[in-house]
Design a protein around this motif. Structure first.
Motif, short mmCIF file in Angstrom:
data_model
loop_
_atom_site.label_atom_id
_atom_site.label_comp_id
_atom_site.label_asym_id
_atom_site.label_seq_id
_atom_site.Cartn_x
_atom_site.Cartn_y
_atom_site.Cartn_z
N ARG A 78 -0.80 8.49 -9.29
CA ARG A 78 0.68 8.66 -8.61
C ARG A 78 0.41 8.77 -7.02
O ARG A 78 1.53 8.15 -6.44
N SER A 79 -0.55 9.33 -6.52
CA SER A 79 -0.69 9.07 -5.12
C SER A 79 -0.49 7.68 -4.63
O SER A 79 0.30 7.46 -3.65
N PHE A 80 -1.34 6.81 -5.22
CA PHE A 80 -1.33 5.60 -4.89
C PHE A 80 0.13 4.91 -4.71
O PHE A 80 0.27 4.00 -3.92
N ILE A 81 0.61 5.18 -6.24
CA ILE A 81 2.22 4.58 -6.15
C ILE A 81 3.15 5.18 -5.13
O ILE A 81 3.75 4.65 -4.51
N GLU A 82 2.80 6.50 -4.77
CA GLU A 82 3.47 6.91 -3.45
C GLU A 82 3.27 6.37 -2.25
O GLU A 82 4.52 6.04 -1.59
N TYR A 83 2.13 6.00 -1.88
CA TYR A 83 1.87 4.99 -0.74
C TYR A 83 2.52 3.80 -0.64
O TYR A 83 3.35 3.48 0.38
N LEU A 84 2.76 3.36 -1.81
CA LEU A 84 3.58 2.03 -1.88
C LEU A 84 4.93 2.22 -1.80
O LEU A 84 5.76 1.63 -1.12
N LEU A 85 5.31 3.25 -2.37
CA LEU A 85 6.85 3.88 -2.18
C LEU A 85 7.25 4.09 -0.63
O LEU A 85 8.30 3.89 -0.35
N GLN A 86 6.37 4.56 -0.11
CA GLN A 86 6.64 5.09 1.30
C GLN A 86 6.03 3.94 2.25
O GLN A 86 6.21 3.90 3.52
N SER A 87 5.66 2.68 1.94
CA SER A 87 5.40 1.56 2.65
C SER A 87 6.41 0.54 3.02
O SER A 87 7.47 0.34 2.11
N GLN A 88 6.43 0.03 4.34
CA GLN A 88 7.32 -1.03 4.52
C GLN A 88 6.99 -2.34 4.01
O GLN A 88 7.79 -3.26 4.11
N ASN A 89 5.79 -2.32 3.37
CA ASN A 89 5.20 -3.74 2.75
C ASN A 89 5.98 -3.63 1.40
O ASN A 89 5.25 -3.55 0.36
N SER A 90 7.19 -4.18 1.12
CA SER A 90 7.58 -4.28 -0.29
C SER A 90 7.00 -5.23 -0.89
O SER A 90 6.88 -5.08 -2.31
N ALA A 91 6.59 -6.35 -0.44
CA ALA A 91 5.80 -7.40 -1.23
C ALA A 91 4.68 -6.90 -2.00
O ALA A 91 4.68 -7.00 -2.94
N LEU A 92 3.79 -5.98 -1.28
CA LEU A 92 2.86 -5.32 -1.92
C LEU A 92 3.11 -4.44 -2.99
O LEU A 92 2.68 -4.21 -4.36
#
Length: 356
Positions: A78-92
């Protein structure tokens, strides 16, 4: 969730002491929608009481009541998921999120070293050399959880060798130069696929970048990282206090007041944690969160001690300990999970000295 809790309760000792079920944990959590907690509905999340990361904190706490090993895996994913949610890299995010939510891809935080770096506790252990629009990574991450060998992605904060601002990048299990060690031989939580990773000339193209400016991004994501980490402590303390209260009610009533006091303290700390994560105060007031994490860890030790006192000698009889030995081992992990209590105390002392 009842079926998941029953499975965890039946297998908690096996998950803690063996690797026989380590491939089963992630699918079991995913099958019950655990990783969707706190994720926006538009991105595949599940409705919750708060519809933000607080639902994940509470979800991890509930799992930790039954198995801290499973909660440890939950936290990593869930932490890795959170990193993606808070990233500006929407494609990733769009590319990886579906398989992270359904558990077919394991996500590992890899940012424990980075969180210590952010507080001035240690340097970054991964370095990067510019390569066109991307980077080449070299270094070692000595302790990462949820490195499911079949397929994983992990995050790392990396320091450019030219002295530029650190960034946060990801790497994949199948990337050339990613070398996963065997699972670390832990005294507990052995079903968590915890291992080390060596990176040797690993390519991190531009579309692997989670955050181009690590310091400010890490400060923003740290409350969620530590908050979900605290979820493990909340659940373990609650489980121990429940056991202590049940036993004390049948013969050691002199402990009832101490158990009730510890429960009230746990409830108050839980409210402080959830409120602080929700209103954003911990982004700029990290010392408050460090103190909270230390206080919650103290309650864990109180809770396990009260369970021992309530059970007395029965806690030492294998046929009657009722999970106490596992909770004792699990509780020994709480002070040392990165950043450790000692490291947090050092950071607080440094902060206090700087503000005098």
């Amino acid at each position: 969730m009842a079926a998941l809790h029953e499975w965890l309760a039946q297998n908690a000792d096996t998950l803690d002491q063996t690797e026989s079920l380590n491939d089963a944990v992630l699918p079991a959590l995913a099958a019950h929608g655990c990783f969707r907690a706190g994720v926006p509905l538009a991105l595949g999340g599940a409705p919750g009481a708060h519809n933000d990361v607080r639902d994940a904190i509470l979800g991890i706490a509930e799992v930790a009541r039954h198995s801290v090993t499973a909660a440890f895996v939950y936290w990593g994913q869930r932490s890795f998921i959170e990193y993606l949610l808070q990233s500006q890299n929407s494609a990733l995010r769009d590319r990886l999120l579906p398989s992270l939510l359904d558990g077919t891809l394991a996500g590992a935080t890899g940012l424990s070293n980075a969180m210590k770096f952010l507080s001035g506790m240690e340097p970054l252990s991964v370095h990067a050399t510019a390569d066109g629009d991307g980077w080449v990574l070299n270094g070692k991450l000595a302790w990462i959880t949820n490195l499911r060998p079949q397929r994983f992605v992990a995050a790392a904060a990396v320091a450019p060798v030219d002295g530029a601002t650190p960034l946060v990048a990801m790497f994949c299990s199948g990337d050339a130069g990613v070398q996963r060690s065997g699972n670390l031989q832990l005294i507990a939580l052995r079903g968590s696929h915890t291992a080390a990773v060596q990176l040797e000339n690993v390519a991190a193209p531009a579309d692997y970048i989670i955050a181009p400016q690590a310091p400010e991004w890490l400060a923003r994501v740290r409350p969620a990282f530590l908050g979900m980490q605290c979820g493990m402590s909340l659940g373990l303390a609650a489980a121990a206090l429940d056991k202590a209260a049940a036993v004390a009610a049948n013969g050691r009533g002199q402990l009832s007041e101490s158990i009730a006091d510890a429960q009230r303290e746990l409830d108050a700390l839980t409210r402080q944690l959830l409120d602080g994560v929700a209103d954003g105060r911990f982004v700029t007031a990290a010392p408050q969160m460090f103190k909270l994490r230390i206080a919650i860890a103290d309650v864990v030790q109180q809770a396990v001690t009260l369970e021992l006192q309530a059970k007395g000698g029965h806690a030492y009889l294998m046929q009657e300990e009722d999970g106490f030995a596992r909770r004792l081992r699990e509780s020994a992990f709480i002070p040392v999970i990165t950043p450790s209590i000692t490291q947090l105390q050092a950071a607080l002392a440094k902060h206090a000295a700087a503000t005098q």
